[in-house]
Design a protein around this motif. Structure first.
Motif, mmCIF file in Angstrom:
data_model
loop_
_atom_site.group_PDB
_atom_site.id
_atom_site.type_symbol
_atom_site.label_atom_id
_atom_site.label_comp_id
_atom_site.label_asym_id
_atom_site.label_seq_id
_atom_site.Cartn_x
_atom_site.Cartn_y
_atom_site.Cartn_z
ATOM 1 N N ALA A 126 -29.672 1.560 11.952
ATOM 2 C CA ALA A 126 -28.962 2.054 10.768
ATOM 3 C C ALA A 126 -27.454 1.904 10.937
ATOM 4 O O ALA A 126 -26.748 1.565 9.983
ATOM 5 N N LEU A 127 -26.964 2.124 12.160
ATOM 6 C CA LEU A 127 -25.530 1.971 12.399
ATOM 7 C C LEU A 127 -25.107 0.501 12.355
ATOM 8 O O LEU A 127 -24.029 0.187 11.851
ATOM 9 N N ASN A 128 -25.955 -0.384 12.868
ATOM 10 C CA ASN A 128 -25.651 -1.813 12.774
ATOM 11 C C ASN A 128 -25.567 -2.250 11.314
ATOM 12 O O ASN A 128 -24.663 -2.985 10.922
ATOM 13 N N SER A 129 -26.507 -1.779 10.520
ATOM 14 C CA SER A 129 -26.513 -2.099 9.091
ATOM 15 C C SER A 129 -25.273 -1.521 8.409
ATOM 16 O O SER A 129 -24.628 -2.192 7.597
ATOM 17 N N SER A 130 -24.944 -0.291 8.754
ATOM 18 C CA SER A 130 -23.769 0.363 8.185
ATOM 19 C C SER A 130 -22.497 -0.406 8.524
ATOM 20 O O SER A 130 -21.630 -0.591 7.667
ATOM 21 N N THR A 131 -22.401 -0.861 9.758
ATOM 22 C CA THR A 131 -21.215 -1.617 10.177
ATOM 23 C C THR A 131 -21.094 -2.910 9.379
ATOM 24 O O THR A 131 -20.000 -3.257 8.910
ATOM 25 N N ARG A 132 -22.207 -3.609 9.205
ATOM 26 C CA ARG A 132 -22.176 -4.843 8.404
ATOM 27 C C ARG A 132 -21.743 -4.539 6.963
ATOM 28 O O ARG A 132 -20.902 -5.234 6.398
ATOM 29 N N ASP A 133 -22.334 -3.492 6.385
ATOM 30 C CA ASP A 133 -22.005 -3.132 5.005
ATOM 31 C C ASP A 133 -20.545 -2.713 4.872
ATOM 32 O O ASP A 133 -19.866 -3.086 3.904
ATOM 33 N N LYS A 134 -20.064 -1.926 5.838
ATOM 34 C CA LYS A 134 -18.662 -1.482 5.790
ATOM 35 C C LYS A 134 -17.716 -2.677 5.891
ATOM 36 O O LYS A 134 -16.743 -2.761 5.136
ATOM 37 N N ASN A 135 -17.995 -3.592 6.801
ATOM 38 C CA ASN A 135 -17.124 -4.752 6.965
ATOM 39 C C ASN A 135 -17.078 -5.597 5.694
ATOM 40 O O ASN A 135 -16.006 -6.053 5.278
ATOM 41 N N ALA A 136 -18.229 -5.804 5.068
ATOM 42 C CA ALA A 136 -18.265 -6.569 3.820
ATOM 43 C C ALA A 136 -17.495 -5.845 2.722
ATOM 44 O O ALA A 136 -16.722 -6.463 1.975
ATOM 45 N N CYS A 137 -17.670 -4.535 2.639
ATOM 46 C CA CYS A 137 -16.986 -3.748 1.613
ATOM 47 C C CYS A 137 -15.472 -3.745 1.849
ATOM 48 O O CYS A 137 -14.690 -3.835 0.895
ATOM 49 N N ILE A 138 -15.069 -3.668 3.105
ATOM 50 C CA ILE A 138 -13.634 -3.688 3.424
ATOM 51 C C ILE A 138 -13.007 -5.003 2.976
ATOM 52 O O ILE A 138 -11.913 -5.011 2.410
ATOM 53 N N GLU A 139 -13.706 -6.112 3.215
ATOM 54 C CA GLU A 139 -13.190 -7.413 2.768
ATOM 55 C C GLU A 139 -13.017 -7.423 1.246
ATOM 56 O O GLU A 139 -12.009 -7.914 0.726
ATOM 57 N N GLN A 140 -13.994 -6.870 0.545
ATOM 58 C CA GLN A 140 -13.907 -6.817 -0.918
ATOM 59 C C GLN A 140 -12.777 -5.891 -1.361
ATOM 60 O O GLN A 140 -12.077 -6.179 -2.338
ATOM 61 N N LEU A 141 -12.602 -4.783 -0.656
ATOM 62 C CA LEU A 141 -11.506 -3.860 -0.980
ATOM 63 C C LEU A 141 -10.146 -4.516 -0.767
ATOM 64 O O LEU A 141 -9.222 -4.308 -1.561
ATOM 65 N N LEU A 142 -10.025 -5.280 0.304
ATOM 66 C CA LEU A 142 -8.758 -5.976 0.559
ATOM 67 C C LEU A 142 -8.444 -6.963 -0.562
ATOM 68 O O LEU A 142 -7.305 -7.041 -1.026
ATOM 69 N N GLU A 143 -9.468 -7.687 -1.002
ATOM 70 C CA GLU A 143 -9.282 -8.634 -2.102
ATOM 71 C C GLU A 143 -8.921 -7.902 -3.395
ATOM 72 O O GLU A 143 -8.032 -8.326 -4.139
ATOM 73 N N ALA A 144 -9.596 -6.791 -3.667
ATOM 74 C CA ALA A 144 -9.291 -6.014 -4.876
ATOM 75 C C ALA A 144 -7.871 -5.458 -4.811
ATOM 76 O O ALA A 144 -7.167 -5.432 -5.830
ATOM 77 N N GLY A 145 -7.438 -5.032 -3.631
ATOM 78 C CA GLY A 145 -6.069 -4.539 -3.469
ATOM 79 C C GLY A 145 -5.045 -5.635 -3.721
ATOM 80 O O GLY A 145 -3.995 -5.393 -4.336
ATOM 81 N N ARG A 146 -5.348 -6.849 -3.257
ATOM 82 C CA ARG A 146 -4.436 -7.974 -3.516
ATOM 83 C C ARG A 146 -4.362 -8.265 -5.014
ATOM 84 O O ARG A 146 -3.274 -8.514 -5.551
ATOM 85 N N SER A 147 -5.519 -8.217 -5.687
ATOM 86 C CA SER A 147 -5.535 -8.449 -7.139
ATOM 87 C C SER A 147 -4.731 -7.379 -7.868
ATOM 88 O O SER A 147 -3.969 -7.682 -8.802
ATOM 89 N N ARG A 148 -4.897 -6.122 -7.440
ATOM 90 C CA ARG A 148 -4.143 -5.027 -8.050
ATOM 91 C C ARG A 148 -2.651 -5.234 -7.846
ATOM 92 O O ARG A 148 -1.855 -5.115 -8.785
ATOM 93 N N ASP A 149 -2.260 -5.568 -6.615
ATOM 94 C CA ASP A 149 -0.839 -5.774 -6.342
ATOM 95 C C ASP A 149 -0.280 -6.960 -7.127
ATOM 96 O O ASP A 149 0.860 -6.912 -7.593
#
Length: 157
Positions: A41-64
């Motif tokens: 479950a933690l391995n899955s969570s880490t994968r999901d968090k990393n993917a979400c962080i990448e998407q958040l970074l892209e969304a932050g760049r779009s916002r900026d």
């Protein structure tokens, strides 16, 4: 509404959804940390968090980018300016700040729990080292480890 304002509203909507998703992942991670066998479950969570962080970074760049198009500062200062200049953005900006704070608190709590597990594991390994003569124990990277304070003998020849 101008294209820049539409782009900003759209990026805020995307960012809000992603931060909520990140919070959901952090909650699932917290639940996994409370279970006795939580490695998968933690391995899955880490994968999901990393993917979400990448998407958040892209969304932050779009916002900026949208904020710059409106001749506003980037980051929180720019969102504060946008909320003041365009009241219809206020709710989205406030909600984003609130969700971001919640995500930060959850992430810190999970990090503290993981740190505690790591500390306990390190203490257990340290206690076992004198009993097993150190071979067979491994460090955090999975390699056979050397007990702290012990040195390998180096011989010439």
């Amino acid at each position: 509404m101008s294209a820049s304002l539409q782009a900003l509203q759209s990026s805020l909507d995307t960012e809000l959804a992603l931060v909520q998703r990140f919070i959901d992942i952090l909650k699932a991670e917290a639940e996994a940390l409370e279970q006795p066998d939580h490695s998968e479950a933690l391995n899955s969570s880490t994968r999901d968090k990393n993917a979400c962080i990448e998407q958040l970074l892209e969304a932050g760049r779009s916002r900026d980018d949208a904020l710059r198009d409106l001749d506003l500062d980037t980051g929180r200062a720019g969102l504060d300016e946008a909320a003041a200049a365009y009241p219809f953005l206020q709710d989205s900006c406030v909600r984003l700040f609130e969700l971001s704070q919640q995500a930060s608190q959850l992430n810190a709590a999970n990090g503290a729990m993981i740190s505690t597990y790591l500390k306990h594991t390190q203490q257990a390994l340290h206690a076992l080292q004198p009993l097993v003569g150190n071979p067979g124990l491994y460090d955090a990277s999975g390699r056979p480890g050397q007990a702290k304070g012990q040195r390998k003998a180096i011989t010439a020849g």
